[in-house]
Scaffold this motif. Structure first.
Motif, PDB file in Angstrom:
ATOM      1  N   ASP A  41       0.828  -1.208   0.000  1.00 49.82           N
ATOM      2  CA  ASP A  41       0.000   0.000   0.000  1.00 49.82           C
ATOM      3  C   ASP A  41       0.865   1.263   0.000  1.00 49.82           C
ATOM      4  O   ASP A  41       0.584   2.225  -0.725  1.00 49.82           O
ATOM      5  N   LEU A  42       1.916   1.255   0.803  1.00 50.46           N
ATOM      6  CA  LEU A  42       2.795   2.425   0.845  1.00 50.46           C
ATOM      7  C   LEU A  42       3.534   2.611  -0.482  1.00 50.46           C
ATOM      8  O   LEU A  42       3.744   3.741  -0.938  1.00 50.46           O
ATOM      9  N   LYS A  43       3.921   1.507  -1.106  1.00 52.27           N
ATOM     10  CA  LYS A  43       4.590   1.611  -2.402  1.00 52.27           C
ATOM     11  C   LYS A  43       3.652   2.200  -3.447  1.00 52.27           C
ATOM     12  O   LYS A  43       4.074   3.012  -4.293  1.00 52.27           O
ATOM     13  N   ALA A  44       2.379   1.797  -3.396  1.00 49.14           N
ATOM     14  CA  ALA A  44       1.422   2.359  -4.347  1.00 49.14           C
ATOM     15  C   ALA A  44       1.275   3.866  -4.168  1.00 49.14           C
ATOM     16  O   ALA A  44       1.142   4.612  -5.145  1.00 49.14           O
ATOM     17  N   VAL A  45       1.320   4.313  -2.911  1.00 52.92           N
ATOM     18  CA  VAL A  45       1.196   5.753  -2.654  1.00 52.92           C
ATOM     19  C   VAL A  45       2.442   6.502  -3.126  1.00 52.92           C
ATOM     20  O   VAL A  45       2.354   7.507  -3.837  1.00 52.92           O
ATOM     21  N   VAL A  46       3.623   5.985  -2.738  1.00 51.63           N
ATOM     22  CA  VAL A  46       4.868   6.704  -2.995  1.00 51.63           C
ATOM     23  C   VAL A  46       5.296   6.605  -4.453  1.00 51.63           C
ATOM     24  O   VAL A  46       5.736   7.593  -5.062  1.00 51.63           O
ATOM     25  N   ALA A  47       5.171   5.416  -5.041  1.00 51.85           N
ATOM     26  CA  ALA A  47       5.716   5.191  -6.386  1.00 51.85           C
ATOM     27  C   ALA A  47       4.698   5.401  -7.501  1.00 51.85           C
ATOM     28  O   ALA A  47       5.110   5.570  -8.655  1.00 51.85           O
ATOM     29  N   ASP A  48       3.407   5.391  -7.183  1.00 53.89           N
ATOM     30  CA  ASP A  48       2.394   5.474  -8.245  1.00 53.89           C
ATOM     31  C   ASP A  48       1.541   6.732  -8.129  1.00 53.89           C
ATOM     32  O   ASP A  48       1.614   7.626  -8.972  1.00 53.89           O
ATOM     33  N   HIS A  49       0.732   6.797  -7.067  1.00 52.17           N
ATOM     34  CA  HIS A  49      -0.282   7.848  -6.998  1.00 52.17           C
ATOM     35  C   HIS A  49       0.319   9.232  -6.783  1.00 52.17           C
ATOM     36  O   HIS A  49      -0.092  10.200  -7.443  1.00 52.17           O
ATOM     37  N   PHE A  50       1.276   9.343  -5.872  1.00 51.61           N
ATOM     38  CA  PHE A  50       1.850  10.662  -5.603  1.00 51.61           C
ATOM     39  C   PHE A  50       2.582  11.240  -6.815  1.00 51.61           C
ATOM     40  O   PHE A  50       2.395  12.427  -7.130  1.00 51.61           O
ATOM     41  N   PRO A  51       3.418  10.484  -7.546  1.00 57.30           N
ATOM     42  CA  PRO A  51       4.030  11.047  -8.759  1.00 57.30           C
ATOM     43  C   PRO A  51       3.012  11.483  -9.800  1.00 57.30           C
ATOM     44  O   PRO A  51       3.231  12.470 -10.520  1.00 57.30           O
ATOM     45  N   ARG A  52       1.904  10.784  -9.898  1.00 60.96           N
ATOM     46  CA  ARG A  52       0.868  11.194 -10.855  1.00 60.96           C
ATOM     47  C   ARG A  52       0.240  12.524 -10.443  1.00 60.96           C
ATOM     48  O   ARG A  52      -0.036  13.376 -11.298  1.00 60.96           O
ATOM     49  N   ILE A  53       0.017  12.690  -9.147  1.00 60.27           N
ATOM     50  CA  ILE A  53      -0.531  13.964  -8.673  1.00 60.27           C
ATOM     51  C   ILE A  53       0.452  15.097  -8.962  1.00 60.27           C
ATOM     52  O   ILE A  53       0.051  16.200  -9.384  1.00 60.27           O
ATOM     53  N   VAL A  54       1.741  14.844  -8.740  1.00 61.31           N
ATOM     54  CA  VAL A  54       2.749  15.863  -9.021  1.00 61.31           C
ATOM     55  C   VAL A  54       2.760  16.222 -10.500  1.00 61.31           C
ATOM     56  O   VAL A  54       2.818  17.409 -10.877  1.00 61.31           O
ATOM     57  N   ALA A  55       2.690  15.214 -11.370  1.00 59.02           N
ATOM     58  CA  ALA A  55       2.696  15.471 -12.811  1.00 59.02           C
ATOM     59  C   ALA A  55       1.467  16.261 -13.237  1.00 59.02           C
ATOM     60  O   ALA A  55       1.559  17.219 -14.028  1.00 59.02           O
ATOM     61  N   ALA A  56       0.289  15.875 -12.717  1.00 54.43           N
ATOM     62  CA  ALA A  56      -0.933  16.591 -13.078  1.00 54.43           C
ATOM     63  C   ALA A  56      -0.909  18.025 -12.549  1.00 54.43           C
ATOM     64  O   ALA A  56      -1.362  18.958 -13.230  1.00 54.43           O
ATOM     65  N   THR A  57      -0.375  18.219 -11.358  1.00 54.54           N
ATOM     66  CA  THR A  57      -0.275  19.568 -10.807  1.00 54.54           C
ATOM     67  C   THR A  57       0.682  20.433 -11.625  1.00 54.54           C
ATOM     68  O   THR A  57       0.406  21.610 -11.896  1.00 54.54           O
ATOM     69  N   ASN A  58       1.802  19.860 -12.017  1.00 55.49           N
ATOM     70  CA  ASN A  58       2.738  20.594 -12.875  1.00 55.49           C
ATOM     71  C   ASN A  58       2.116  20.920 -14.233  1.00 55.49           C
ATOM     72  O   ASN A  58       2.390  21.984 -14.805  1.00 55.49           O
ATOM     73  N   LEU A  59       1.280  20.026 -14.704  1.00 58.04           N
ATOM     74  CA  LEU A  59       0.580  20.285 -15.963  1.00 58.04           C
ATOM     75  C   LEU A  59      -0.330  21.508 -15.827  1.00 58.04           C
ATOM     76  O   LEU A  59      -0.353  22.393 -16.704  1.00 58.04           O
ATOM     77  N   SER A  60      -1.053  21.570 -14.736  1.00 58.98           N
ATOM     78  CA  SER A  60      -1.908  22.727 -14.496  1.00 58.98           C
ATOM     79  C   SER A  60      -1.082  24.002 -14.350  1.00 58.98           C
ATOM     80  O   SER A  60      -1.482  25.081 -14.823  1.00 58.98           O
ATOM     81  N   THR A  61       0.086  23.901 -13.742  1.00 59.65           N
ATOM     82  CA  THR A  61       0.963  25.072 -13.599  1.00 59.65           C
ATOM     83  C   THR A  61       1.435  25.582 -14.958  1.00 59.65           C
ATOM     84  O   THR A  61       1.465  26.803 -15.212  1.00 59.65           O
ATOM     85  N   GLN A  62       1.804  24.677 -15.834  1.00 58.51           N
ATOM     86  CA  GLN A  62       2.256  25.081 -17.168  1.00 58.51           C
ATOM     87  C   GLN A  62       1.127  25.734 -17.966  1.00 58.51           C
ATOM     88  O   GLN A  62       1.352  26.663 -18.748  1.00 58.51           O
ATOM     89  N   ILE A  63      -0.082  25.278 -17.763  1.00 56.68           N
ATOM     90  CA  ILE A  63      -1.226  25.913 -18.434  1.00 56.68           C
ATOM     91  C   ILE A  63      -1.378  27.357 -17.949  1.00 56.68           C
ATOM     92  O   ILE A  63      -1.655  28.275 -18.738  1.00 56.68           O
ATOM     93  N   ASP A  64      -1.207  27.552 -16.654  1.00 53.59           N
ATOM     94  CA  ASP A  64      -1.266  28.919 -16.120  1.00 53.59           C
ATOM     95  C   ASP A  64      -0.149  29.796 -16.708  1.00 53.59           C
ATOM     96  O   ASP A  64      -0.366  30.989 -16.981  1.00 53.59           O
ATOM     97  N   VAL A  65       1.026  29.220 -16.882  1.00 57.61           N
ATOM     98  CA  VAL A  65       2.147  29.978 -17.469  1.00 57.61           C
ATOM     99  C   VAL A  65       1.794  30.420 -18.886  1.00 57.61           C
ATOM    100  O   VAL A  65       2.048  31.576 -19.285  1.00 57.61           O
ATOM    101  N   ILE A  66       1.188  29.528 -19.647  1.00 56.36           N
ATOM    102  CA  ILE A  66       0.792  29.875 -21.020  1.00 56.36           C
ATOM    103  C   ILE A  66      -0.268  30.971 -21.016  1.00 56.36           C
ATOM    104  O   ILE A  66      -0.219  31.926 -21.819  1.00 56.36           O
ATOM    105  N   ALA A  67      -1.244  30.863 -20.102  1.00 51.65           N
ATOM    106  CA  ALA A  67      -2.314  31.866 -20.041  1.00 51.65           C
ATOM    107  C   ALA A  67      -1.748  33.237 -19.665  1.00 51.65           C
ATOM    108  O   ALA A  67      -2.159  34.266 -20.222  1.00 51.65           O
ATOM    109  N   ILE A  68      -0.793  33.261 -18.737  1.00 53.09           N
ATOM    110  CA  ILE A  68      -0.180  34.540 -18.356  1.00 53.09           C
ATOM    111  C   ILE A  68       0.607  35.135 -19.527  1.00 53.09           C
ATOM    112  O   ILE A  68       0.578  36.348 -19.778  1.00 53.09           O
ATOM    113  N   ALA A  69       1.313  34.280 -20.273  1.00 57.75           N
ATOM    114  CA  ALA A  69       2.081  34.769 -21.422  1.00 57.75           C
ATOM    115  C   ALA A  69       1.154  35.351 -22.485  1.00 57.75           C
ATOM    116  O   ALA A  69       1.455  36.398 -23.098  1.00 57.75           O
TER     117      ALA A  69
END
Length: 259
Positions: A41-69
């Motif tokens: 269970d801990l491996k699923a959180v650390v190695a799977d779900h959390f990296p996906r959340i980080v990637a999706a959050t960074n994706l949203s951040t890049q969209i904001d960067v484009i909108a500001i530009a």
């Protein structure tokens, strides 16, 4: 029914220690199994779900960067500044492509892949609207670009970010589920180990009784039965034990051998 009174002392001790050893082995096995489930269970959180959340959050951040530009390009007509904003948008697009590739490789579940497909569809709509807005900006059509941004591109951007939020929420729920499973596993393992440990301790404490002869049929046993059955004897407490007449199973060192 087993007649344990007929067993030899060696047999009783062997069976008793054997049961204690079995309980100890069962405790170790149960503990290892519980640790394995919690580790998964801990491996699923650390190695799977959390990296996906980080990637999706960074994706949203890049969209904001484009909108500001895009907004900066609308506000500033300087050619050099617009070129810098164009480079920022291009870099953000490259990062977005990389993040999409990461998410595409790390989302095996059908439900998550369906959510990712919705994000891709919203991104295609946003890219088409973005190119149209850039056309208005580069041709210095300020009123048209503002109208297009407010009435058409912003709703598409909101849907785009909402689809990313749905993907993040799905991963958060998966983390909560994994954490709950790990907690339940820990609680069940704790209760099981406590039960096995108490049973082993009680059995170990009862092993010294294996050295004694059967109690049933002895004078003390008869006295206890009569004391419990006779109201006249019950006030006598503590119970006045009669002297045992049965010989001890282990002769004392000073006993005189028979002639």
């Amino acid at each position: 029914m087993f007649d344990f009174s007929s067993w030899r002392v060696r047999t009783r001790l062997t069976v008793g220690f054997g049961v204690v050893c079995v309980l100890l082995v069962a405790s170790v096995v149960m503990g290892l199994m519980a640790m394995g489930r919690m580790g998964a269970d801990l491996k699923a959180v650390v190695a799977d779900h959390f990296p996906r959340i980080v990637a999706a959050t960074n994706l949203s951040t890049q969209i904001d960067v484009i909108a500001i530009a895009l907004r900066n390009m609308m506000l500033n007509a300087d050619a050099a500044d617009r070129e810098r904003q164009t480079q920022v948008i291009a870099q953000s697009h490259q990062e977005v492509v990389r993040l999409f590739d990461t998410l595409d490789k790390t989302l095996p579940e059908p439900k998550d892949r369906a959510l990712l497909q919705q994000v891709k569809e919203q991104r295609a709509l946003y890219l088409a609207g973005q190119e149209e807005l850039l056309g208005f900006i580069r041709s210095d059509q300020t009123d048209q670009s503002r109208e297009y941004l407010a009435s058409k591109l912003r709703p598409v951007l909101a849907s785009y970010k909402a689809s990313i939020g749905a993907l993040v929420e799905s991963e958060k729920n998966a983390i909560v589920t994994a954490g709950t499973d790990a907690r339940d596993t820990a609680v069940n393992a704790r209760n099981t180990l406590i039960g096995l440990g108490v049973t082993a301790l009680l059995l170990a404490a009862a092993l010294p009784c294996c050295w004694q002869r059967p109690w049933a049929g002895s004078p003390r046993a008869a006295w206890c039965v009569s004391w419990a059955a006779s109201p006249a004897l019950r006030p006598m407490w503590p119970v006045p034990w009669p002297e045992a007449t049965s010989p001890s199973p282990l002769p004392s060192k000073t006993a005189t051998p028979p002639a």
